[in-house]
Design a protein around this motif. Structure first.
Motif, mmCIF file in Angstrom:
data_model
loop_
_atom_site.group_PDB
_atom_site.id
_atom_site.type_symbol
_atom_site.label_atom_id
_atom_site.label_comp_id
_atom_site.label_asym_id
_atom_site.label_seq_id
_atom_site.Cartn_x
_atom_site.Cartn_y
_atom_site.Cartn_z
ATOM 1 N N ARG A 122 0.869 -1.180 0.000
ATOM 2 C CA ARG A 122 0.000 0.000 0.000
ATOM 3 C C ARG A 122 0.905 1.229 0.000
ATOM 4 N N ARG A 123 0.818 1.970 -1.047
ATOM 5 C CA ARG A 123 1.677 3.139 -1.219
ATOM 6 C C ARG A 123 3.146 2.720 -1.084
ATOM 7 N N VAL A 164 -11.977 -8.741 -2.485
ATOM 8 C CA VAL A 164 -12.058 -8.261 -1.111
ATOM 9 C C VAL A 164 -11.123 -9.100 -0.252
ATOM 10 N N VAL A 165 -10.630 -8.508 0.822
ATOM 11 C CA VAL A 165 -9.648 -9.192 1.657
ATOM 12 C C VAL A 165 -9.892 -8.858 3.128
ATOM 13 N N GLU A 184 -9.965 0.714 2.348
ATOM 14 C CA GLU A 184 -8.754 1.072 1.598
ATOM 15 C C GLU A 184 -8.374 -0.038 0.617
ATOM 16 N N THR A 185 -7.547 0.317 -0.341
ATOM 17 C CA THR A 185 -7.088 -0.646 -1.341
ATOM 18 C C THR A 185 -5.656 -1.072 -1.043
ATOM 19 N N VAL A 186 -5.426 -2.389 -1.065
ATOM 20 C CA VAL A 186 -4.074 -2.936 -0.959
ATOM 21 C C VAL A 186 -3.831 -3.805 -2.190
ATOM 22 N N ARG A 187 -2.580 -4.020 -2.488
ATOM 23 C CA ARG A 187 -2.241 -4.823 -3.664
ATOM 24 C C ARG A 187 -1.538 -6.109 -3.236
ATOM 25 N N PRO A 192 -5.159 -5.389 -7.095
ATOM 26 C CA PRO A 192 -5.843 -4.559 -6.085
ATOM 27 C C PRO A 192 -6.973 -5.309 -5.377
ATOM 28 N N PHE A 193 -7.028 -5.162 -4.044
ATOM 29 C CA PHE A 193 -8.081 -5.736 -3.212
ATOM 30 C C PHE A 193 -8.559 -4.665 -2.240
#
Length: 418
Positions: A122-123, A164-165, A184-187, A192-193
């Motif tokens: 994330r970022r 989704v996670v 929020e989005t994480v990879r 992306p999830f």
């Protein structure tokens, strides 16, 4: 010989004889102290690990029934035979059939984990390799998971392959710090999830950190990170799943295992003369595997400590033989005053027993003290059980009888010839 004579005359004589040679007595019982202390400390460590193992297993398993291709631990027993490698795993149809045709089964969840190493990002923050597993909405029931934040994914999200996670606590902290991360989005390796939830902390188990995980709908494992055909048998292949179940009540677990096996045998068209090409087991299988591993360690440590006990016993015999030689006059005087041979034999045997019993008691204190220190200064669990204390005293007493009987008989023969 009555107890009044034993404790009124023989015991005080034996006690005074040992007290008169304190240094020699102390050196004689040193081997017993070390041997018993080693056994007590070793058993305390193994008992501590076993209790911790069982408690963690209950926390993670929740009386779960595991439906797999091979039994746990077989990879540690010399390799997996080709016949087992060729076994098929399970399908979502198997899960539905088990739930529909097994009255003792309350829920069935699917389970699949990625073959490849996966990192979350994330970022500018990236986790180390994270354990990613796919499942369905029944996981919370079959494994007793609880959510600290957010929610779990639904059956609808599974059907439409929603990205989704649900994160473990440590994974969430690595990416979001103190923030929740919900929405929020994480990879996951660049995919992306959306974060929808976080598990309650689970801790570590068998060297694995179960707070450093991420859980996604099971179809996505095959969609993004399909398992290759040559993967080890503990990885479900593409289109295959492992299954977990839970009985209606813990008391019905054995019946649930029987019903699950019958359903799968019918679905796999296995004739009555063929064995199962799958296994269904409970948490007891992991406990049995653990006991097998620790049993070998226990046997090795017991052998080492037994050497110390034998050396201590030989020292007891040597000291008692010296005592017999030094006290020939005393033996003759007691014979002249009417003491029978059995009184002389009992006195020297009792001296040996007192030495080894004292050594056993000191060894127990030593082992218990060392285990307490180990527990205080390290994360290693220890537990001194009552049975190990009893065994320590019993073993030291038997050593006293075994290695003290010859010197005692020799003293009694001197009494007979005096």
């Amino acid at each position: 010989m009555n107890f009044r004579f034993l404790f009124g005359e023989t015991f005080p004589i034996a006690r005074r004889a040992l007290a008169a040679n304190r240094m020699r007595s102390a050196l004689a019982l040193l081997g017993i102290v070390i041997g018993v202390g080693t056994v007590i400390g070793m058993v305390a460590l193994i008992n501590g690990f076993q209790r911790s193992f069982q408690q963690n297993l209950q926390a993670f398993g929740n009386n779960t029934l595991y439906i797999r291709r091979i039994r746990p631990g077989i990879q540690f027993s010399g390799g997996v035979p080709d016949s087992l490698k060729a076994r098929k795993a399970f399908t979502i149809g198997d899960a539905a059939a088990i739930l529909d045709q097994s009255p003792a089964v309350a829920a069935v969840s699917v389970f699949k984990f990625a073959y490849y190493d996966i990192k979350l990002a994330r970022r500018d923050k990236t986790t180390k390799t994270t354990f990613i597993y796919g499942t369905d909405d029944q996981l919370l029931r079959t494994h007793g998971y609880d959510l600290a934040r957010g929610r779990f994914f639904t059956a609808t999200e599974i059907q439409r392959n929603a990205n989704v996670v649900v994160l473990g606590k440590d994974t969430r902290e690595s990416l979001f710090g103190d923030a929740s991360g919900l929405g929020e989005t994480v990879r996951l390796n660049g995919v992306p999830f959306t974060v929808i939830g976080e598990f309650e902390p689970k801790g570590r188990f068998l060297g694995n950190n179960f707070d450093e995980v991420a859980c996604i709908p099971y179809p996505l494992v095959d969609k993004y990170w399909g398992t290759p055909a040559d993967a080890p048998p503990w990885f479900p292949k593409k289109g295959e799943l492992f299954l977990d179940a839970i009985a209606v009540t813990p008391e019905l677990s054995e019946e649930a295992i029987r019903q699950i096996s019958e359903v799968l045998r019918v679905r796999r068209h296995l004739p009555s003369n063929k064995l199962n090409d799958f296994v269904v087991f409970s948490d007891d299988a992991f406990i049995s595997m653990y006991n097998t591993i620790t049993g070998g360690i226990f046997a090795l440590m017991f052998l080492i400590s037994s050497i110390s006990l034998v050396v201590g016993g030989i020292g007891i015999m040597n000291i008692m033989l010296v005592a017999v030689t030094e006290r020939t006059r005393e033996i003759g005087v007691r014979k002249a005053l009417g003491a029978p041979r059995r009184a002389i034999l009992l006195q020297f045997l009792l001296e040996a027993l007192l030495l080894t019993a004292l050594g056993g008691a000191l060894g127990i204190l030593l082992g218990a003290g060392v285990s307490a220190i180990v527990h205080a200064v390290s994360p290693l669990p220890t537990f001194v059980s009552a049975w190990s204390v009893v065994v320590g005293l019993l073993v030291s007493t038997l050593i006293g009888v075994f290695f003290g009987i010859y010197p005692a008989m020799r003293a009694s023969r001197l009494a007979g010839s005096a």
